[in-house]
Design a protein around this motif. Sequence first.
Motif, PDB file in Angstrom:
ATOM      1  N   THR A 150      82.092  46.382   1.290  1.00 52.82           N
ATOM      2  CA  THR A 150      83.111  47.107   2.053  1.00 52.82           C
ATOM      3  C   THR A 150      82.542  48.403   2.598  1.00 52.82           C
ATOM      4  OG1 THR A 150      84.898  46.124   0.779  1.00 52.82           O
ATOM      5  CG2 THR A 150      85.365  48.242   1.829  1.00 52.82           C
ATOM      6  N   SER A 151      81.821  49.115   1.741  1.00 51.41           N
ATOM      7  CA  SER A 151      81.212  50.375   2.171  1.00 51.41           C
ATOM      8  C   SER A 151      80.188  50.134   3.268  1.00 51.41           C
ATOM      9  CB  SER A 151      80.544  51.047   0.960  1.00 51.41           C
ATOM     10  OG  SER A 151      79.768  52.152   1.391  1.00 51.41           O
ATOM     11  N   LEU A 152      79.439  49.046   3.162  1.00 51.09           N
ATOM     12  CA  LEU A 152      78.442  48.730   4.197  1.00 51.09           C
ATOM     13  C   LEU A 152      79.132  48.482   5.536  1.00 51.09           C
ATOM     14  CD1 LEU A 152      75.640  48.036   5.262  1.00 51.09           C
ATOM     15  CD2 LEU A 152      75.885  45.756   4.238  1.00 51.09           C
ATOM     16  N   LEU A 153      80.209  47.709   5.521  1.00 47.37           N
ATOM     17  CA  LEU A 153      80.934  47.428   6.768  1.00 47.37           C
ATOM     18  C   LEU A 153      81.512  48.711   7.364  1.00 47.37           C
ATOM     19  CD1 LEU A 153      82.797  44.096   5.877  1.00 47.37           C
ATOM     20  CD2 LEU A 153      80.736  44.382   7.280  1.00 47.37           C
ATOM     21  N   ASN A 154      82.005  49.586   6.507  1.00 47.81           N
ATOM     22  CA  ASN A 154      82.540  50.854   7.014  1.00 47.81           C
ATOM     23  C   ASN A 154      81.442  51.737   7.590  1.00 47.81           C
ATOM     24  OD1 ASN A 154      85.261  50.314   6.517  1.00 47.81           O
ATOM     25  ND2 ASN A 154      85.098  50.960   4.370  1.00 47.81           N
ATOM     26  N   HIS A 155      80.247  51.661   7.020  1.00 43.59           N
ATOM     27  CA  HIS A 155      79.119  52.411   7.583  1.00 43.59           C
ATOM     28  C   HIS A 155      78.730  51.839   8.952  1.00 43.59           C
ATOM     29  CE1 HIS A 155      78.549  54.298   3.621  1.00 43.59           C
ATOM     30  NE2 HIS A 155      77.829  55.195   4.254  1.00 43.59           N
ATOM     31  N   ILE A 156      78.743  50.514   9.057  1.00 44.59           N
ATOM     32  CA  ILE A 156      78.435  49.891  10.358  1.00 44.59           C
ATOM     33  C   ILE A 156      79.463  50.348  11.402  1.00 44.59           C
ATOM     34  CG2 ILE A 156      78.396  47.687  11.612  1.00 44.59           C
ATOM     35  CD1 ILE A 156      77.178  46.426   9.047  1.00 44.59           C
ATOM     36  N   SER A 157      80.722  50.398  10.998  1.00 48.55           N
ATOM     37  CA  SER A 157      81.778  50.854  11.919  1.00 48.55           C
ATOM     38  C   SER A 157      81.531  52.294  12.357  1.00 48.55           C
ATOM     39  CB  SER A 157      83.144  50.749  11.225  1.00 48.55           C
ATOM     40  OG  SER A 157      84.127  51.423  11.988  1.00 48.55           O
ATOM     41  N   LEU A 158      81.087  53.137  11.421  1.00 48.76           N
ATOM     42  CA  LEU A 158      80.798  54.541  11.771  1.00 48.76           C
ATOM     43  C   LEU A 158      79.682  54.596  12.810  1.00 48.76           C
ATOM     44  CD1 LEU A 158      80.833  57.641  11.395  1.00 48.76           C
ATOM     45  CD2 LEU A 158      79.253  57.314   9.451  1.00 48.76           C
ATOM     46  N   ALA A 159      78.599  53.847  12.568  1.00 50.34           N
ATOM     47  CA  ALA A 159      77.453  53.856  13.503  1.00 50.34           C
ATOM     48  C   ALA A 159      77.899  53.406  14.887  1.00 50.34           C
ATOM     49  CB  ALA A 159      76.346  52.949  12.964  1.00 50.34           C
ATOM     50  N   ILE A 160      78.727  52.365  14.917  1.00 47.99           N
ATOM     51  CA  ILE A 160      79.204  51.827  16.205  1.00 47.99           C
ATOM     52  C   ILE A 160      80.039  52.864  16.947  1.00 47.99           C
ATOM     53  CG2 ILE A 160      80.922  50.224  17.119  1.00 47.99           C
ATOM     54  CD1 ILE A 160      79.669  48.179  15.073  1.00 47.99           C
ATOM     55  N   ARG A 161      80.855  53.628  16.216  1.00 46.81           N
ATOM     56  CA  ARG A 161      81.685  54.630  16.890  1.00 46.81           C
ATOM     57  C   ARG A 161      80.845  55.783  17.417  1.00 46.81           C
ATOM     58  NH1 ARG A 161      85.396  56.169  12.580  1.00 46.81           N
ATOM     59  NH2 ARG A 161      84.265  54.754  11.210  1.00 46.81           N
ATOM     60  N   ILE A 162      79.750  56.082  16.742  1.00 51.18           N
ATOM     61  CA  ILE A 162      78.846  57.118  17.262  1.00 51.18           C
ATOM     62  C   ILE A 162      78.139  56.606  18.524  1.00 51.18           C
ATOM     63  CG2 ILE A 162      76.772  58.468  16.779  1.00 51.18           C
ATOM     64  CD1 ILE A 162      77.602  58.367  13.781  1.00 51.18           C
ATOM     65  N   ILE A 163      77.653  55.359  18.449  1.00 51.17           N
ATOM     66  CA  ILE A 163      76.990  54.766  19.626  1.00 51.17           C
ATOM     67  C   ILE A 163      77.972  54.703  20.795  1.00 51.17           C
ATOM     68  CG2 ILE A 163      75.981  52.634  20.559  1.00 51.17           C
ATOM     69  CD1 ILE A 163      74.938  52.094  17.670  1.00 51.17           C
ATOM     70  N   ASN A 164      79.190  54.276  20.489  1.00 50.34           N
ATOM     71  CA  ASN A 164      80.198  54.166  21.551  1.00 50.34           C
ATOM     72  C   ASN A 164      80.405  55.497  22.264  1.00 50.34           C
ATOM     73  OD1 ASN A 164      82.665  52.846  22.893  1.00 50.34           O
ATOM     74  ND2 ASN A 164      83.543  54.680  21.922  1.00 50.34           N
ATOM     75  N   SER A 165      80.456  56.574  21.485  1.00 51.21           N
ATOM     76  CA  SER A 165      80.738  57.877  22.108  1.00 51.21           C
ATOM     77  C   SER A 165      79.623  58.255  23.078  1.00 51.21           C
ATOM     78  CB  SER A 165      80.881  58.955  21.022  1.00 51.21           C
ATOM     79  OG  SER A 165      79.619  59.171  20.415  1.00 51.21           O
ATOM     80  N   ARG A 166      78.396  57.849  22.765  1.00 47.89           N
ATOM     81  CA  ARG A 166      77.287  58.187  23.661  1.00 47.89           C
ATOM     82  C   ARG A 166      77.219  57.222  24.843  1.00 47.89           C
ATOM     83  NH1 ARG A 166      73.207  61.561  22.352  1.00 47.89           N
ATOM     84  NH2 ARG A 166      73.922  63.145  20.882  1.00 47.89           N
TER      85      ARG A 166
END
Length: 354
Positions: free
Chosen positions: A39-55
């Motif tokens: 679960t924590s791994l999936l949430n970390h992936i989601s965080l990375a994706i939201r950072i990439i998305n913002s850029r």
Amino acid sequence: MAEHSSIPSFLPPPVGGTTLREHVLHGMHAAPGATGEFTSLLNHISLAIRIINSRVRSAGLADLLGYTGETNVQGEAVQKLDAFSNDVLLNVLQRSGHCGVIASEELDEAILENNHGKYVALFDPLDGSSNIDTNVGIGTIFAVLRRSDPKLSPPALADALRPGREIVAAGYVLYGPSTVFVLSTGQGVHSFTLDPSIGEFFLSQPDIQCPPRGSCYSVNEGNYSRWTPEIQSWVRWLKGDAKDVPPAAEAAGFKTPYGARYVGSLVADAHRTLMKGGIFAYPADAKSKNGKLRLLYEANPMAYLFEQAGGGATNGTERILDIMPAELHQRTPLVIGSKDDVAAFRQFMVGERR
Ligand code: AMP
Ligand code: P6P
């Protein structure tokens, strides 16, 4: 409709839209003995994706367009967004501590962490990069595998060189008109749409089913002259101009000609095919003898998602998810789509249709 019918009844149904975080939490409660690492791994992936998305969304303004001047292991000019997306995923996944092995299209070698990380993360950080400067949909693709013996054996490349049928989670993000995250952890395929005003993904389509047959094909016909006769014959059939197709093909109810759609960005072409049905193909050809797309972090995640959604995925002769990888960046022909359309393609490959 209950998202996970096996969810304990004490969990109240989510108010309003289900967030990705809630969806993943439900999955954890439904997984016997889960420690929360996945679960924590999936949430970390989601965080990375939201950072990439913002850029990605501000690339044109933040002078992130253009090239870094370097080339990656594929010999492709690395664009700034490629490099940024790779760095973000790498940094966030390493900080999670859950991955013993991390591999990326942008890195020559797999990263073997000095930890007992339970998981392997494989990703293409920004697929379709040739379209970045033209504002065409691009995406991130990932797959997660579980290491066989994380407590005893140190992380090794062999942990990554596993067939796609061993995937425990796969997904892609399409940075299109909206940012859509399509995810499967083995209980169907679900898509989430980002609300950029609060940086949260909300469930937009639970239990996606790829239609059993479509009316659209997606392939780069610029490669026609390099294809094998079987692939050429299959495309002629789809275009409705193959006179020699046996009546059985029509008797099976296929209505050709199909429409043609090709973005040239795997995530965009795959997402349309998953949602609307039809077929996407990047076959081998005289120039790309093993096809162009990469097995571990492009073909396998896509194949996993399509099979989870009731579709099919083949390299022409075998199931993508059964291919035993020999190298980290090995390529494979990839054909994904509606199960009937993929089955018809395979009949052309084995000569049952001409
Ligand atoms: P964990 O102990 O958290 O590493 O989880 C062990 C296994 O349980 C994972 O590899 C998954 O196959 C499954 N699992 C755990 N959490 C979840 C979740 N949130 N959603 C789906 N499957 C899960
Ligand atoms: P072609 C993008 O560069 C990519 O890797 C995939 O996203 C896409 O499906 C494919 O290459 C397109 O390749 O040769 O048709 O331009």
